[in-house]
Design a protein around this motif. Structure first.
Motif, PDB file in Angstrom:
ATOM      1  N   SER A   1       0.752  -1.150  -0.073  1.00 30.73           N
ATOM      2  CA  SER A   1       0.007   0.117  -0.096  1.00 30.73           C
ATOM      3  C   SER A   1       0.852   1.043  -0.041  1.00 30.73           C
ATOM      4  CB  SER A   1      -0.871   0.133   1.159  1.00 30.73           C
ATOM      5  OG  SER A   1      -0.293   0.348   2.331  1.00 30.73           O
TER       6      SER A   1
ATOM      7  N   THR B   1       0.170   5.745   7.545  1.00 33.53           N
ATOM      8  CA  THR B   1      -1.274   6.122   7.021  1.00 33.53           C
ATOM      9  C   THR B   1      -1.396   6.180   5.491  1.00 33.53           C
ATOM     10  OG1 THR B   1      -3.042   7.556   6.918  1.00 33.53           O
ATOM     11  CG2 THR B   1      -1.184   8.551   7.117  1.00 33.53           C
ATOM     12  N   THR B   2      -2.489   5.486   5.068  1.00 33.62           N
ATOM     13  CA  THR B   2      -2.614   5.384   3.630  1.00 33.62           C
ATOM     14  C   THR B   2      -3.583   6.522   3.183  1.00 33.62           C
ATOM     15  OG1 THR B   2      -4.790   3.953   4.121  1.00 33.62           O
ATOM     16  CG2 THR B   2      -2.543   2.897   3.176  1.00 33.62           C
TER      17      THR B   2
ATOM     18  N   TYR C   1      -6.732  -3.627  18.214  1.00 38.31           N
ATOM     19  CA  TYR C   1      -7.008  -3.757  16.741  1.00 38.31           C
ATOM     20  C   TYR C   1      -5.804  -2.915  16.059  1.00 38.31           C
ATOM     21  CZ  TYR C   1      -8.455   1.214  16.460  1.00 38.31           C
ATOM     22  OH  TYR C   1      -8.912   2.346  16.299  1.00 38.31           O
ATOM     23  N   VAL C   2      -4.776  -2.630  16.667  1.00 44.57           N
ATOM     24  CA  VAL C   2      -3.537  -1.926  15.997  1.00 44.57           C
ATOM     25  C   VAL C   2      -2.338  -2.988  16.487  1.00 44.57           C
ATOM     26  CG1 VAL C   2      -1.783   0.040  16.087  1.00 44.57           C
ATOM     27  CG2 VAL C   2      -4.444   0.426  16.336  1.00 44.57           C
ATOM     28  N   LEU C   3      -1.854  -3.501  15.214  1.00 40.34           N
ATOM     29  CA  LEU C   3      -0.857  -4.574  15.429  1.00 40.34           C
ATOM     30  C   LEU C   3       0.378  -3.939  15.626  1.00 40.34           C
ATOM     31  CD1 LEU C   3      -2.066  -6.908  12.623  1.00 40.34           C
ATOM     32  CD2 LEU C   3      -2.687  -7.060  14.988  1.00 40.34           C
TER      33      LEU C   3
ATOM     34  N   TYR D   1       3.009  -4.079  12.392  1.00 41.81           N
ATOM     35  CA  TYR D   1       2.461  -3.649  11.154  1.00 41.81           C
ATOM     36  C   TYR D   1       2.721  -2.165  10.957  1.00 41.81           C
ATOM     37  CZ  TYR D   1      -0.282  -3.219   6.826  1.00 41.81           C
ATOM     38  OH  TYR D   1      -0.888  -2.659   5.773  1.00 41.81           O
TER      39      TYR D   1
ATOM     40  N   ILE E   1      -1.147   4.263  15.319  1.00 38.21           N
ATOM     41  CA  ILE E   1      -1.599   4.861  14.325  1.00 38.21           C
ATOM     42  C   ILE E   1      -2.285   6.228  14.847  1.00 38.21           C
ATOM     43  CG2 ILE E   1      -2.603   2.854  13.148  1.00 38.21           C
ATOM     44  CD1 ILE E   1      -5.472   3.525  14.161  1.00 38.21           C
TER      45      ILE E   1
ATOM     46  N   HIS F   1     -13.564   8.480   8.972  1.00 38.09           N
ATOM     47  CA  HIS F   1     -13.404   7.791   7.598  1.00 38.09           C
ATOM     48  C   HIS F   1     -12.764   6.420   7.698  1.00 38.09           C
ATOM     49  CE1 HIS F   1     -14.722  11.552   6.159  1.00 38.09           C
ATOM     50  NE2 HIS F   1     -13.751  12.315   7.074  1.00 38.09           N
ATOM     51  N   ASP F   2     -12.652   5.821   8.895  1.00 35.47           N
ATOM     52  CA  ASP F   2     -12.033   4.325   9.207  1.00 35.47           C
ATOM     53  C   ASP F   2     -13.180   3.798  10.089  1.00 35.47           C
ATOM     54  OD1 ASP F   2      -9.019   2.903   9.015  1.00 35.47           O
ATOM     55  OD2 ASP F   2     -10.652   2.445  10.672  1.00 35.47           O
TER      56      ASP F   2
END
Ligand code: ANZ
Ligand code: ZN
Length: 816
Positions: free
Chosen positions: A229, A249-250, A329-331, A334, A339, A345-346
């Motif tokens: 990504s 962030t994408t 939920y944040v790994l 990764y 984050i 928006h997420d």
């Protein structure tokens, strides 16, 4: 004529094939034939061959046998993927050595393969559990180690408390061990990894070579697994901490919508920044999270959980203070393990914000209702709002602009991220390749010198293999304690074994020069045979095995040992054999035994049923097919081949034209169908040819007509792809020799391929007065002229007809 007796044919031809050895690949460099390499995914020796094997090997054999018939020099090898856990568990149960179970099963499967009539070159047989195979796993490990591609690191790994070993992420299913079903826990362990992430870009880019050759499904699975990504790394400040913290962030365009900040609970950062008042709550939460697998943590329908860490982060673009939380939920492994959360928006961020009453701020106007109210995040396109310099821009432009701003301020930059992780190699089990490293207090990790390879497994059996939380190899003290190869001081061998996926990452190269002693393979031989023209195996290997093999080939290419960068030109993924709509299983009691099917119907009927059932990629429901019908067809085909009454070598040109046309059209179509892997339709054509030949014998020109011989000889060769025993026997009865496998593929005579005529009915005043044989492409005008020229029609007419209705090529209706 003789009856069709599958068992007798199997016994007779198996013996003859052993003598004739028709499937041996030629290593003669002067052999002018074009080379082809066909590879079946090699079997794991878990017991006798099962229905799935029956299908995949029958399918691949159609291709191999077609290539033999076309005159290629074909390499079609077989071996066994013979390290692995089931052998070890069986050994513990029976107080035996894993090798006993393994090699007994290999013999069983080898015997079954021979009966099943697969066109293997048996001289290349290999077993990955043989020391002269796994020696080269160790040699390759040393090369990877030298290049920095094998390294050790500590980290949280999935641990199965039952099997007492580390599991790869993909071996954890719904939080449980894929093998034994025990609940998986996370453990901090120092383990060996292969640095496959160094090759992430090339693994992705080289897929351009596979486009159109691998299925879209397979390509998509590989792409998603690599998971590239594009986005940005953004630096946030944490109050009270000097070093800034990076997030990936994408969606850097949504930076003004970040209302809180989340750190993975298992990331070192969380531990470091948590405020004293929150420490206890944080540690309790972290302990809970340690029980979950990544898959659980990423699951979208799992209730969101987390704890406030008692500190704030500062948004680099607007100076806003936002609370920092830890949430599962944040790994941790990764991106950067942290984050910026943009709940508008997420969806994950929104679920979390609603649970913990955190603010939601829309920064992209999409025209959809307010996510804060609906609970539905709006991740789509739109126009930026509430975002200072970005206001009014579309997403793509906003991303460009914000990256520019971050660059200028030294607060961030464009970044690429991959989902792909490094390959965790270590296993705390016995029946695998020992990792060839010696640990020395003074010298560190010292590879076992190449000339001392293989590091053989110590001789352990039964109870000594039982899971103890450390590798069973650690119990073999004589084996473990050695001298350091560098300084001669006391040192210890690494006691872990390699993931068995290492074995299967390069076995296809070893087949080109089995027994080679100067390296894993003879570079020259692989240059001649490789890459693999066609690989056949299950879709369950779409990511791990195929990705690891591609990785190995790229590393070997970089080492100068291979001149290609992709191992498999084409891959065919066969469907599953199921029964009554479900996968076969003991609990459902719907298992079908391959050996029993063969006993009942014969090898050829089972193989033909597998091929005829449908397109190769589709599942076969054994309840919907009929091996008995296949057996009847084969008996009919053999009878046709046995009843031919002309002599071998007779000229076919004088034969019955109608049958000759059927024969040549069949050849033409079967050739195209086999080339395009529509094997089931090819079988249907063979059945039609059999029917046509039967009719010619019974009610046509009779068994002595040369066209009957031509049809029967053709049938023998075509059938050899799917029913080798009947084909051999038929070929022999036709006077052919020595083996139908080498008869050569027939060629269709273009002159005989012209479409047959169509019968046109001519009516006068509604009554049929004539039938005309016409070309299917005849025009209306031509057909009208032909009909009006018919004497039978003219006899009914007394002048110019009132109307003529023409429907070429089938009907002319004349109204007098
Ligand atoms: C802010 C944001 C706003 C995001 C938005 C997405 C949508 P892929 O595409 O899979 O690479 N992310 C980053 N690191 C993470 C981690 N360690 N654990 C869990 N999630 C993580 O996903 C990248 C996105 O996943 C990143 O972009 C980040 O959320 C999240 F409207 O940042 B995003
Ligand atoms: Zn040393």
């Amino acid at each position: 004529t003789e009856q069709y007796d599958p068992k007798a044919l199997q016994a007779k031809w198996q013996r003859r094939w052993e003598e004739l050895d028709p499937y041996r690949a030629s290593e003669d460099p002067a052999d002018p034939r074009e080379r082809r390499y066909l590879l079946d995914m090699f079997p794991y020796p878990s017991g006798d061959l099962h229905m799935g094997h029956g299908e995949v090997f029958a399918l691949a054999d159609v291709i191999a046998r077609y290539w033999f018939q076309r005159g290629y020099n074909v390499l079609h090898p077989i071996g066994w993927d013979s390290f692995g856990l089931p052998a070890e568990n069986a050994a513990i149960r029976r107080n035996a050595h894993p090798a006993e179970w393994t090699y007994a099963n290999i013999e069983t499967q080898a015997t079954s393969f021979k009966r099943y009539g697969i066109s293997f070159d048996w001289t290349r047989r290999l077993h990955t559990s043989d020391p002269d195979y796994y020696r080269w796993n160790q040699w390759l490990f040393n090369r990877f180690f030298e290049r920095g591609l094998a390294y050790r690191k500590g980290g949280l790994v999935n641990w199965c408390p039952q099997d007492q070993t580390v599991l790869a992420n993909e071996q954890v299913v719904n939080g449980r061990c894929e093998r034994c079903g025990a609940e998986v826990v996370r453990r901090e362990l120092t383990q060996w990894y292969f640095k496959i992430t160094d090759y992430a870009d090339r693994l992705l880019d080289d897929m351009a070579q596979l486009e159109g050759l691998w299925s879209d499904r397979l390509l998509t699975m590989q792409r998603n697994w690599i998971g590239r990504s594009e986005g940005a790394d953004v630096l946030f400040t944490i109050e009270g901490r000097e070093e800034p913290v990076t997030v990936y962030t994408t969606r850097p365009d949504t930076l003004f919508g970040a209302t809180f900040f989340v750190v993975a609970p298992d990331a070192p950062l969380a531990e470091e920044i948590v405020a004293p008042a929150q420490r206890e709550a944080f540690e309790a939460y972290r302990a809970e999270v340690a029980k979950l697998s990544d898959i659980d943590r990423l699951s979208t329908d799992k209730e969101k959980t987390g704890v406030f860490l008692g500190v704030h982060a500062v948004n680099p673009v607007n100076g806003e203070r936002i609370p920092v939380w830890a949430a599962d939920y944040v790994l941790s492994d990764y991106g950067h393990g942290a984050i910026m959360a943009v709940p508008a928006h997420d969806q994950r961020d929104l679920d979390f914000a609603r649970k913990f009453a955190l603010p939601v701020r829309v920064v992209v106007h999409t025209g959809l209702a307010d996510p804060g109210e609906t609970g539905e995040a709006t991740p789509g396109e739109g126009t930026l709002v509430n975002s200072g310099p970005l206001d009014g821009l579309a997403k793509a432009d906003a991303i460009k602009k914000i990256i520019g701003i971050l660059n200028d301020n030294g607060r961030g930059k464009a970044a690429v991220n991959f989902r792909l992780r490094d390959w965790l190699l270590s296993r705390q089990r016995f029946w695998g390749t020992p990792i060839p490293i010696i640990h020395c207090a003074d010298c560190g990790e010292v590879p076992v010198p190449d000339d001392q390879l293989p590091v053989r497994l110590p001789d352990l059996r039964g109870e000594a293999l039982a899971p103890k939380g450390v590798s069973p190899l650690a119990g073999a003290t004589d084996w473990v304690n050695v001298e350091c190869p560098k300084c001669g001081g006391p040192a210890r061998r690494d006691t872990d074994t390699m993931d068995t996926f290492v074995d299967s990452s390069w076995y296809f190269l070893r087949y080109c020069s089995p027994g080679y002693e100067d390296g894993p393979f003879d570079v020259e031989k692989v240059r001649r045979w490789g890459p693999i023209d066609q690989y056949v195996g299950g879709i369950e290997h779409a990511v791990l095995h195929l990705l690891y093999a591609r990785f190995f080939v790229k590393v070997l290419h970089d080492m100068g040992m291979l001149d290609f960068t992709e191992p498999f030109i084409r891959v065919l993924n066969q469907g599953q054999v199921i029964n009554r709509g479900k996968a076969m299983s003991k609990s459902l009691g719907n298992g079908v035994d391959l050996g029993a099917q063969i006993d009942d119907f014969g090898v050829d009927a089972v193989r033909l049923t597998m091929i005829f059932a449908g397109p190769p990629e589709e599942d076969i429901d054994w309840a919907d097919v009929s091996p008995a019908a296949s057996q009847k067809f084969l008996a009919r085909a053999l009878r046709v081949m046995s009843e031919v009454a002309s002599e071998p070598g007779v000229s076919f040109t004088a034969g019955d034209l109608e049958l000759r046309k059927v024969t040549h059209r069949t050849v033409d179509e079967v050739t195209k169908l086999v080339e395009s892997q529509r094997f089931n339709v090819a079988v249907a054509r063979m059945m039609e040819l059999t029917t046509a030949a039967r009719r010619a014998i019974d009610t046509g020109p009779g068994p002595a007509d040369p066209a009957v011989r031509e049809a029967a000889e053709t049938l023998a060769v075509l059938l050899s792809l799917v029913a080798p025993y009947v084909a051999e026997e038929g070929w022999e009865r036709l006077g052919g020799s020595p083996s139908v496998a080498k008869a050569g593929w027939p060629e269709a005579d273009p002159a005989l391929l012209v479409q047959e005529s169509v019968t046109c009915v001519v009516q006068v005043a509604g009554k049929v007065r004539d039938r005309l044989e016409v070309s299917p492409d005849i025009t209306d005008a031509e057909l009208e002229a032909l009909a009006m020229g018919s004497e039978k029609v003219q006899a009914q007419l007394s002048g110019t007809p009132r109307r003529i209705i023409v429907r070429a090529p089938k009907l002319v209706n004349i109204v007098p």
